[in-house]
Design an enzyme around this catalytic site. Structure first.
Site, PDB file in Angstrom:
ATOM      1  N   GLN A 140       5.386   9.180   2.901  1.00 11.83           N
ATOM      2  CA  GLN A 140       6.377   9.105   1.817  1.00 11.83           C
ATOM      3  C   GLN A 140       6.710   7.655   1.453  1.00 11.83           C
ATOM      4  OE1 GLN A 140       7.552  11.236  -0.318  1.00 11.83           O
ATOM      5  NE2 GLN A 140       6.572  13.021   0.598  1.00 11.83           N
ATOM      6  N   SER A 141       5.796   6.737   1.735  1.00 13.10           N
ATOM      7  CA  SER A 141       6.056   5.322   1.472  1.00 13.10           C
ATOM      8  C   SER A 141       6.352   5.048  -0.004  1.00 13.10           C
ATOM      9  CB  SER A 141       4.841   4.503   1.902  1.00 13.10           C
ATOM     10  OG  SER A 141       4.933   3.184   1.393  1.00 13.10           O
ATOM     11  N   ASN A 142       7.479   4.395  -0.242  1.00 15.21           N
ATOM     12  CA  ASN A 142       7.788   3.944  -1.596  1.00 15.21           C
ATOM     13  C   ASN A 142       6.923   2.749  -1.964  1.00 15.21           C
ATOM     14  OD1 ASN A 142      10.099   5.723  -2.171  1.00 15.21           O
ATOM     15  ND2 ASN A 142      11.044   4.624  -0.473  1.00 15.21           N
TER      16      ASN A 142
END
Ligand SMILES: *Cc1c(COP(=O)(O)O)cnc(C)c1O
Length: 320
Positions: free
Chosen positions: A71-73
């Site tokens: 879920q890395s921004n």
């Protein structure tokens, strides 16, 4: 050397007062809206990428390789930057990377949110089973090595874009706020891979502004990364601030049980800001940092003119 940044985000991002919460808390509370960069749904990584991608261009990179949680921004915003620049974006990801010394968090399957956006943006995601962060860094290096063996020019970016050059973007961001709204007594930001906190702390070192980084990860060793980034800034800028651990205000109290897992106080803070001001926070970073701000204000530990740095992350609301 500091390259001339390219333009990716709409800056300056807005900064404004939170009137209702200021009244609730008895402080003069402001918010810096890096959730509103206007680039691939916003977030603090856009600033770092204006410098990092300038360096990638200077090196004539064809492939950019990084790593992170699924879920890395950062991966999402990097994917958008690579789209604009016609570079291939490759990211090694794990759903729940962890620090083995601290123990493995419960496995969580990840879907939606940033993963969906990565797909739309055309990121080449390489999914690996959960393991220690060091293993993830090694896998990213391996991928980069493979592209280089094929004769491709590769630009490697550490997790979260947290190189000294990435941190430099936040030295500049501190100036942006000063130009917009004058000085603050306190700046509160979420902290994880460390370049946001280190850049802001570096800019305000020995000034009247105190920067408080609220950790989103319960690992106390993270402060070493922040110190290292400050040293990297000294090298980059040919200065000698010589920032050490005791110069930094880094708080672990609101990190919750693990990185990537929401905390009860964070959820409460998220509801509070949403229902008093109509502004949304993300569960992984900004909710925890805002919980810290609320508690510090209620305890009288911070007061006067206080700035909360909203670093974005909103797609995570729609994860899982
Ligand atoms: C990456 C990120 C942070 C943490 O910033 P670092 O510079 O990595 O410490 C905070 N908030 C959001 C929403 C992020 O994506």
């Amino acid at each position: 050397m500091i390259p001339k940044p390219i333009s990716l985000i709409q800056s300056p991002t807005p900064v404004h007062r939170l009137n209702r919460l200021s009244e609730d808390l008895g402080i003069d509370l402001w918010i810096k809206r890096d959730d509103l960069t206007g680039f691939a749904m916003g977030g603090n990584k856009g600033r770092k990428l204006e410098y990092l991608m300038a360096e990638a261009i200077a090196q004539q990179a064809e492939v950019v390789v990084t790593c992170g949680a699924s879920q890395s921004n950062f991966v999402r915003q990097l994917g958008a930057a690579c789209s604009v620049l016609d570079m291939r974006c490759v990211a090694a990801v794990m759903d729940m990377p962890y620090s083995a010394s601290h123990g493995k968090p419960p496995a969580t399957r990840s879907g939606g949110g940033n993963l969906l956006l990565d797909q739309i943006l055309g990121v080449d995601l390489r999914h690996f089973p959960d393991d220690d962060w060091e293993v993830l860094y090694g896998l990213a290096d391996q991928l980069a090595d493979e592209f280089e063996a094929e004769g491709k020019r590769v630009y490697r970016i550490p997790v979260g874009g947290s190189s000294p050059l990435g941190a430099y973007a936040f030295v500049k961001a501190a100036q942006e706020v000063a130009d917009q709204a004058g000085p603050f007594d306190i700046v509160v930001c979420p902290s994880s891979s460390g370049s946001t906190h280190s850049g802001l702390a570096y800019a305000h070192h020995k000034s009247a502004t105190r920067v408080i980084g609220i950790s989103c990860d319960p690992e106390p060793e993270i402060i070493e990364d922040i110190v290292r980034l400050c040293q990297g800034l000294d090298n980059l800028l040919h200065t000698d601030k010589g920032i050490i651990e005791k110069d930094l205000d880094f708080r672990l109290d609101w990190a919750g049980s693990a990185y990537g897992i929401s905390s009860p106080s964070g959820e409460e803070a998220m509801h509070n800001l949403a229902r008093r001001e109509g502004i949304l926070l993300d569960p992984v970073y900004t909710a925890k940092a805002f919980a810290g701000l609320l508690d510090l204000a209620k305890a009288g530990e911070i007061g006067g003119r206080v700035l909360f740095w909203h670093t974005g992350g909103l797609p995570a609301i729609f994860a899982n």
